[in-house]
Design an enzyme around this catalytic site. Sequence first.
Site, mmCIF file in Angstrom:
data_model
loop_
_atom_site.group_PDB
_atom_site.id
_atom_site.type_symbol
_atom_site.label_atom_id
_atom_site.label_comp_id
_atom_site.label_asym_id
_atom_site.label_seq_id
_atom_site.Cartn_x
_atom_site.Cartn_y
_atom_site.Cartn_z
ATOM 1 N N SER A 290 0.867 -1.181 0.000
ATOM 2 C CA SER A 290 0.000 0.000 0.000
ATOM 3 C C SER A 290 0.907 1.236 0.000
ATOM 4 O O SER A 290 0.595 2.265 0.581
ATOM 5 C CB SER A 290 -0.915 -0.001 1.230
ATOM 6 N N GLU B 30 -8.819 -4.108 -10.303
ATOM 7 C CA GLU B 30 -10.142 -4.469 -9.788
ATOM 8 C C GLU B 30 -10.177 -4.482 -8.263
ATOM 9 O O GLU B 30 -11.137 -4.045 -7.646
ATOM 10 C CB GLU B 30 -10.548 -5.853 -10.322
ATOM 11 N N GLY C 156 -10.944 -8.115 14.315
ATOM 12 C CA GLY C 156 -9.959 -7.825 13.271
ATOM 13 C C GLY C 156 -10.552 -7.113 12.066
ATOM 14 O O GLY C 156 -9.908 -6.999 11.020
ATOM 15 N N ASP D 51 -10.581 5.978 3.838
ATOM 16 C CA ASP D 51 -10.496 4.770 3.004
ATOM 17 C C ASP D 51 -11.660 4.729 2.005
ATOM 18 O O ASP D 51 -11.476 4.427 0.825
ATOM 19 C CB ASP D 51 -10.509 3.518 3.890
ATOM 20 N N LYS E 195 -11.842 5.148 -2.385
ATOM 21 C CA LYS E 195 -12.605 4.292 -3.310
ATOM 22 C C LYS E 195 -13.572 5.123 -4.154
ATOM 23 O O LYS E 195 -13.762 4.841 -5.343
ATOM 24 C CB LYS E 195 -13.345 3.211 -2.506
#
Length: 358
Positions: free
Chosen positions: A89, A140, A204, A218, A222
């Site tokens: 990342s 993708e 988690g 985040d 997107k």
Amino acid sequence: MVVNVAIVGVGLVGSEFIRQVLTTQSKKVAVVAVANSRQMLTSSTPLTASWTEELASGVATQPFSLDAFTASLATSKAAHPTVVLDCTSNETVAAYYPTWLEAGFHVVTPNKKAFSGDLGLYKKIKELSSQPGSPLVYHESTVGAGLPVINTLNDLVNTGDKIVKIEGIFSGTLSYIFNNFSTLDASAKPVKFSEVVSVAKELGYTEPDPRDDLNGMDVARKVIILGRVAGLDLTQETIQVENIVPELLRNASPQDFMSKLPEFDAHFEKLNQEAIQNGQVLRYVGLVDPVHGKSSVTLARYPASHPFASLKGSDNIIAFTTERFPNPLIIQGAGAGAAVTAFGIYSDILKIAERTQH
């Protein structure tokens, strides 16, 4: 013809991708190089299940740098189409994509940085990968892991459909939190917002510091990616992002954030009750809005009849409203996890294998 794959970043997702390739005994895909931030292992023959031991032992490895890694792939590229798979990342790795493309390598990645960061970098990558015969770029898994989100959007755009809006619950973490916190199910036991966040952290689902989910960045990345694929020049400055972390806790330590979050349960409960009294639920949603130019990430209300209201678990759901699909085309399913992310990557690489057959 076999496509060779060289992987930068062999953590959970990179390792799972290799496992899937080896398990399926693919005749189309061969992993010939792996690298972590310290060292790299390259081979003239496909790597086997012992690659982890070989990389860890350091016997056949060399120190890693992006330039050295790229140079080591020259022989591979001369013999077979070669894909560089970035499973980091990392922004520095993302900024290297134009170098790989100019050298004739294809690029596949779940790394969001190149597609949601600097607009100039995005346009350079697009330019280098859109000429006839140029290397291919597939990403993708940057949105919705293995769900066919970007592929579907590309098909809509490339066939001339007009995008009216794209709306979605793009975060598995925030999907889980609000599906459990805000529900119209009378049999569901009421829970406090801080308790749901705490359980999500224990399971988690959240980042080590849940604020990295709750601040909306985040989801914003997107939204930017989908907006750009739809033809909009979105950046982090051009979209409105609702950060739901209470202002007084934004600069607290991670430990203090978790211990003090219960002090704000009343705030979230008030929002929830206002929604429920109107037959609605709260959902944290990303919106690409080409028509009004108001793309955003917000905590929004939805009635019981809306598909977002009945979502369960930590699923993602994405709705494309277009000229041809006035009733939205909906994609729903697991949008996080190593197995489905690796599936998305594997699918992308198989597409490259098909497109590079001579």
